[in-house]
Motif scaffolding. Structure first.
Motif, PDB file in Angstrom:
ATOM      1  N   ALA A 156      61.226  57.381  76.376  1.00 59.18           N
ATOM      2  CA  ALA A 156      61.630  58.519  77.193  1.00 59.18           C
ATOM      3  C   ALA A 156      61.954  58.056  78.612  1.00 59.18           C
ATOM      4  CB  ALA A 156      60.522  59.572  77.217  1.00 59.18           C
ATOM      5  N   ILE A 157      61.080  57.216  79.167  1.00 65.51           N
ATOM      6  CA  ILE A 157      61.301  56.695  80.523  1.00 65.51           C
ATOM      7  C   ILE A 157      62.594  55.886  80.557  1.00 65.51           C
ATOM      8  CG2 ILE A 157      60.401  55.147  82.291  1.00 65.51           C
ATOM      9  CD1 ILE A 157      58.691  57.516  82.186  1.00 65.51           C
ATOM     10  N   LEU A 204      52.402  56.999  70.707  1.00 69.00           N
ATOM     11  CA  LEU A 204      52.654  57.665  71.988  1.00 69.00           C
ATOM     12  C   LEU A 204      53.183  56.728  73.079  1.00 69.00           C
ATOM     13  CD1 LEU A 204      49.717  60.238  72.214  1.00 69.00           C
ATOM     14  CD2 LEU A 204      52.065  60.602  71.470  1.00 69.00           C
ATOM     15  N   PRO A 205      52.584  55.551  73.295  1.00 71.27           N
ATOM     16  CA  PRO A 205      53.088  54.694  74.368  1.00 71.27           C
ATOM     17  C   PRO A 205      54.562  54.333  74.187  1.00 71.27           C
ATOM     18  CG  PRO A 205      50.968  53.909  73.636  1.00 71.27           C
ATOM     19  CD  PRO A 205      51.372  54.990  72.682  1.00 71.27           C
ATOM     20  N   GLY A 260      55.512  51.739  77.866  1.00 77.99           N
ATOM     21  CA  GLY A 260      54.678  52.863  77.437  1.00 77.99           C
ATOM     22  C   GLY A 260      53.206  52.524  77.512  1.00 77.99           C
ATOM     23  N   THR A 303      50.476  54.489  79.602  1.00 79.63           N
ATOM     24  CA  THR A 303      49.336  55.138  78.955  1.00 79.63           C
ATOM     25  C   THR A 303      48.042  54.766  79.655  1.00 79.63           C
ATOM     26  OG1 THR A 303      50.538  54.886  76.892  1.00 79.63           O
ATOM     27  CG2 THR A 303      48.218  55.505  76.737  1.00 79.63           C
ATOM     28  N   LEU A 316      56.702  57.303  74.928  1.00 77.99           N
ATOM     29  CA  LEU A 316      56.715  57.485  76.374  1.00 77.99           C
ATOM     30  C   LEU A 316      57.673  56.474  77.012  1.00 77.99           C
ATOM     31  CD1 LEU A 316      55.185  59.230  78.455  1.00 77.99           C
ATOM     32  CD2 LEU A 316      53.576  57.349  78.709  1.00 77.99           C
TER      33      LEU A 316
END
Lengths: 338, 255
Positions: free
Chosen positions: B250-251, B243-244, A311, A315, B247
């Motif tokens: 999710a990936i 968020l990271p 992530g 980002t 993310l």
């Protein structure tokens, strides 16, 4: 001695902002009454002067090194405590905004640490009583040196408290205080000596520049409110300190024990030891076996580290992509215009 | 930096108060992260990147200025590495907290400092003064900041000349000798005092009445408020959710 934003928690930063705002409101209210308007440009250029003077290095006798001065006491003596404080605000604000020294969030704390203690504690409660019977070279030197040292000690201690309470680093109270206080004792002495020499010169050359030195009838300003405010601050700081001390008894004991036996040398040795062992002790991947006193175990993002790394990469890539896209778009647009 | 502030871009046209408030919110939220936080802070990189790109602010001078204060943070960070013996779990591995603390401090410091410098390079001192007045900072203080800022270069040059003259006569010695501390700085102060008298006379001639007049009003438009709301919403979102990691999860789920 500026604290940076990254070291303060928003709560501590906000509290210091509130404290500074209170003092500022008091100072600017007082000054509107007592100020003759020609003091406004004087404050402005004096601020610029002290700002620029921080680039001048003074040779410290017997050490071969050099340092610069902060100028809080100097401003208080030449402008009075209120105008001196407001001038410190403008200097520190410009440093924070244009030179990123400190930061917006930490600005309140920095004004308090560097301006308040010099202008509202050391100057009225130490320098003024010493020169009360009239200025003389000796009184000026004694007053300036003691006042500068006290101001810097209080400021440095305040930095330690703010940083430790913020908890942005695990530096223990004892270690940090033992590093900060002795260093600032030396800095304070130099600051005091330079300030004293400058004041002695001005006293000889143009005594009317120094507040209350000649002619003017003695102002009867009441210190009652100031003393009351100081008491409240003391109680607050003492209370927070005590609370903190009880939460970390070993840190405080440690610093007290060290303080009793002339700390400086010991601390340095300890730091050296730590530096020697740094390779084994601070290796990025220590052994699983926890050494004694390894401190609290903090778990962050338990099992999600892979996801975290993926992530994080995404980002950053995303941010770079957006930046690049905007830049590309702008360039195309500019080319189109031409 | 004043030259940069005279630039012409969407960011330069945003109301100064909004630029100020967004920067404050940014500093506050970035510094509110815990002492070992690194990954969750990363979305905040987006803000300076976008402002750099939109305002066409050159990256180099801003980074140069940010570097000036880096030693302090590096110092504290290194002490953290030495003294912080706590343990941080990251996935299945164990690390010493000091290093995380160090990286986190440098990252947060860099972001906050750059955001403040970006604010000043898109706003400039005059519009900052206007914003400060809008949030009810006393006139006297705003006036002080403007005057001090204006005279830093003037007085700085004067001091530099004086010190150069001293150096030329002191045969390459380091710093200013203690016998010259008083006279040298004292002379500069006396000259500065005289200069302030001249400045005051000049100000009086131009109608100075002790007040600060900011000049024309800058009107608040819809886009200014939208700018504020957009950034604050993004900052709060990025502060509450990691968020990271989301993310990444999710990936990982898709794969």
């Amino acid at each position: 001695m500026h604290v940076g934003d990254a070291l303060l928690s928003p709560v501590v930063g906000g509290t210091m902002w509130a404290a500074t705002a209170g003092v500022t409101a008091y100072a600017s209210k007082k000054i509107n009454i007592e100020l003759d308007k020609d003091k406004i440009p004087l404050m402005g250029v004096m601020g610029a002067l002290v700002f620029a003077m921080q680039m001048v290095n003074f040779a410290i006798p017997g050490t071969g090194s050099s340092g610069h001065i902060v100028g809080g006491i100097l401003l208080a003596v030449l402008l009075g405590r209120n105008a001196g404080f407001l001038t410190m605000i403008s200097i520190l604000s410009i440093q924070a905004l244009f030179f990123a020294d400190g930061g917006l969030l930490a600005l309140g704390a920095n004004i308090f640490n560097l301006g308040f203690f010099a202008c509202f504690v050391a100057y009225p409660l130490i320098f003024k009583p010493i020169v009360k019977k009239g200025y003389s070279n000796r009184r000026i030197v004694v007053g300036a040196v003691i006042a500068s040292m006290v101001a810097l000690q209080l400021g440095a201690f305040s930095v330690v408290l703010e940083t430790v309470i913020s908890g942005k680093t695990l530096l223990s109270f004892g270690v940090f205080a033992a590093l900060m206080q002795p260093i600032h004792l030396a800095i304070g002495a130099i600051e005091g000596l330079v300030t004293a020499m400058v004041l002695v010169f001005i006293y000889k050359a143009k005594p009317e520049l120094m507040e209350g030195a000649v002619g003017l009838p003695k102002q009867k300003t009441s210190n009652k409110k100031l003393v009351a405010g100081l008491l409240i601050c003391t109680v607050l700081i003492g209370g927070v300190g005590a609370w903190f001390a009880s939460a970390n008894p070993d840190g405080l004991e440690w610093s007290v024990a060290r303080a009793a036996e002339n700390s400086g040398v010991e601390i340095v040795e300890q730091a050296d030891d730590a530096l020697i062992k740094i390779q084994q002790e601070t290796a990025i991947l220590p052994d699983y076996a926890l050494r004694e006193g390894a401190g609290a175990q903090i778990s962050e993002n338990g099992q999600t580290s892979i996801a975290g790394i993926v992530g994080a990469g995404l980002t950053l890539a995303f941010a770079a992509l957006i930046g690049f896209a905007i830049w590309l778009f702008k360039r195309k647009k500019a080319a189109g215009v031409q | 930096m004043d030259d940069l502030a005279r630039g012409d871009s969407a960011v330069h046209h945003i109301h100064p108060l909004m630029l100020f408030l967004v920067t404050i919110a940014y500093s506050g939220l970035v510094s509110s992260f815990g002492r070992y936080a690194i990954v969750p802070v990363l979305p905040f990189v987006l803000y300076p990147v976008i402002i750099f790109a939109v305002s066409k602010t050159p990256v180099k001078p801003i980074f140069k200025r940010a570097l000036i204060v880096l030693p302090l943070i590096l110092g504290i960070g290194l002490f953290a590495v030495i003294f912080d013996r706590s343990i941080v779990y990251f996935g299945s591995s164990v690390y010493y907290g000091g290093w995380f603390n160090f990286a986190s401090l440098v990252l947060k410091y860099g972001l906050i400092v750059i955001s403040a410098l970006l604010m000043m390079s898109t706003m400039g001192i005059d519009r900052l003064a206007y914003a400060l007045r809008l949030i009810r900072i006393p006139k006297l203080i705003v006036l002080q900041i403007l005057l001090t800022y204006r005279y830093i270069s003037v007085i700085g040059e004067e001091i530099a000349r004086t010190v150069r003259a001293y150096k030329l006569r002191s045969f390459g010695k380091k710093g200013i000798h203690k016998t010259a501390w008083g006279p040298l700085i004292g002379q500069i102060i006396l000259r500065t005092y005289e200069r302030s008298q001249n400045i005051y006379a000049a100000m009086l001639m131009r109608g100075f009445d002790g007040n600060y007049h900011p000049g024309a009003n800058i009107r608040m438009k819809f886009k200014d408020i939208a700018y504020l709301i957009f950034w604050i919403a993004f900052f709060v979102l990025a502060r509450i959710f990691d968020l990271p990691t989301l993310l990444g999860n999710a990936i990982a789920g898709v794969l």
